[in-house]
Design an enzyme around this catalytic site. Structure first.
Site, short mmCIF file in Angstrom:
data_model
loop_
_atom_site.label_atom_id
_atom_site.label_comp_id
_atom_site.label_asym_id
_atom_site.label_seq_id
_atom_site.Cartn_x
_atom_site.Cartn_y
_atom_site.Cartn_z
N LYS A 53 0.87 -1.28 -0.03
CA LYS A 53 -0.01 0.15 0.06
C LYS A 53 0.65 1.24 0.16
CE LYS A 53 -1.99 -1.00 4.00
NZ LYS A 53 -0.90 -2.35 4.62
N HIS A 181 -0.06 -3.64 14.94
CA HIS A 181 0.45 -2.54 14.32
C HIS A 181 0.46 -1.23 15.23
CE1 HIS A 181 1.75 0.51 11.44
NE2 HIS A 181 1.73 -0.68 10.20
N GLU A 258 5.76 -6.03 8.54
CA GLU A 258 5.17 -5.33 7.18
C GLU A 258 5.53 -4.03 7.02
OE1 GLU A 258 1.03 -5.92 8.51
OE2 GLU A 258 0.97 -7.85 8.67
#
Ligand SMILES: Cc1ncc(COP(=O)(O)O)c(C=O)c1O
Length: 375
Positions: A53, A181, A258
């Protein structure tokens, strides 16, 4: 804050602008490789799954495929893009906890069988459309001080994680791990430390329940420097994270991450030209050929602040920079210390590879900046 550039990079930028036109985003392959290498060096035990993204340009994906990276995809379109770039489905994680049912089925058809979730409803969908998949529960963790908050919308309470994993097992899915996250551009190391502690408890408890989790996914959030006079926040933070991982997790736990911003942010430069000039209330206004609806969209969606640089020399005065659209929201900086610029002059922004072209629009019919790869 505006600074003048060294003559070498000044010449290089002018050359790129002449050759390709502006607005232009120049992504450096060696810059991408340097960031990937920094990540590996600092976090030896952690496998990076590049968060597509941040920047889905096909050449960025190909560069990371060639370097052996794995990928975090948030949609079927992103999964198709990384597979088209040459990645194997086994090297992808579908890391969006809320997925359309059709996307779950399609991802499975493409061979992507590792997915995150954070609710019972999502488990029902996955068990129905992608039976037997490996699932990772995402927990809510502190996002204090991170520039982009990512635990408001996602993550189950840590206390509920194990029950969800047991449910997943009963539904024929494979409970594979725990993820979090800490928020994007996270400079508060305590967020990572607290999240790692929470994940460690869940992994320990999963063993007690005879459902040992194989994966710890520490998400993204790794910060970059935007201004020349800031200290780089990554290395110190990464060292502490690495130590904590070793303290809390034995070698049976596979640790993945990530990272998005960290891998692409520092690798790109946006080159703009002044297309208009005015004096309003005794102040110079310079209108650029791209703005917040284009490659500077990170100022809105990513809450980013950028360092604008110019190639012209001269006595400085407080000036405003604005984008090309008719919206007054499209003012990109109001307190820039700039020499008097002329039409056609170059203004540029470094460290703008993440969440920039990725969120650009064609508002007012202004096409998105051209993207080129440079060595
Ligand atoms: C699930 C998930 N993983 C990874 C990332 C990438 O985060 P960053 O660019 O801060 O590394 C994001 C960013 O929104 C995300 O939502």
């Amino acid at each position: 804050m505006v600074k003048r550039v060294s003559d070498n990079s000044e010449r290089r930028l002018k050359g790129l602008a002449r050759r390709h036109g502006t607005p232009l985003v120049a992504i450096s392959r060696s810059g991408l490789m340097r960031q990937l290498e920094r990540f590996h060096q600092a976090l030896l035990r952690v496998e990076p799954f590049y968060a597509v993204k941040a920047n889905a340009h096909p050449d960025v994906l190909k560069t990371f495929v060639a370097a052996g990276a794995c990928f975090d995809v948030a949609s079927v379109a992103e999964a198709r893009a990384v597979l088209a770039a040459g990645a194997k489905p086994a090297r992808c994680i579908f890391a969006n906890t809320i997925k359309p049912v059709a996307a779950i089925a399609e991802a499975r058809k493409l061979g992507v069988d590792l997915m995150t979730f954070d609710s019972e409803y999502e488990l029902d969908k996955i068990a129905d459309r992608a039976p037997g998949s490996r699932v990772i529960v995402r927990i809510k963790v502190p996002n204090v001080g991170s520039i982009v908050e990512l635990s408001l919308k996602f993550g189950t309470e840590p206390a509920d994680a194990l029950a969800l994993l047991i449910k997943a097992h009963k539904m024929g899915l494979v409970p594979a791990g725990v993820s979090f996250h800490v928020g994007s551009q996270c400079t508060r190391i305590e967020n990572y430390l607290q999240a790692l502690e929470m994940a460690a408890i869940i992994i320990r408890d999963s063993r007690l329940k005879q459902l040992p989790l194989e994966i710890l996914d520490i998400g993204g959030g790794f910060p970059i420097r935007h201004f020349d006079d800031e200290e780089d926040p990554f290395d110190g933070a990464a060292q502490t994270i690495a130590q904590e991982i070793d303290r809390l997790f034995d070698a049976n736990v596979r640790v993945i991450a990530e990272p998005g911003r960290f891998l692409v942010g520092p690798a790109a430069t946006l080159i703009l030209r002044v297309i208009g000039k005015a004096i309003r209330e005794n102040k110079h206004w310079y209108y650029l050929d791209d703005g917040v609806y284009g490659a500077l969209s990170g100022q809105i969606f990513d809450h980013a602040k950028y360092q604008f640089k110019v190639t012209r020399k001269g006595r400085r005065q407080l000036s405003t920079l604005a984008g090309p659209t008719c919206d007054s929201l499209d003012i990109v900086a109001t307190g820039e210390d700039l020499p008097e610029l002329e039409l056609g002059d170059i203004v540029y922004v470094e460290n703008i590879g993440a969440y920039s072209v990725a969120t650009a629009t064609c508002f007012n019919g202004v096409p998105p900046a051209k993207v080129v790869m440079v060595p």
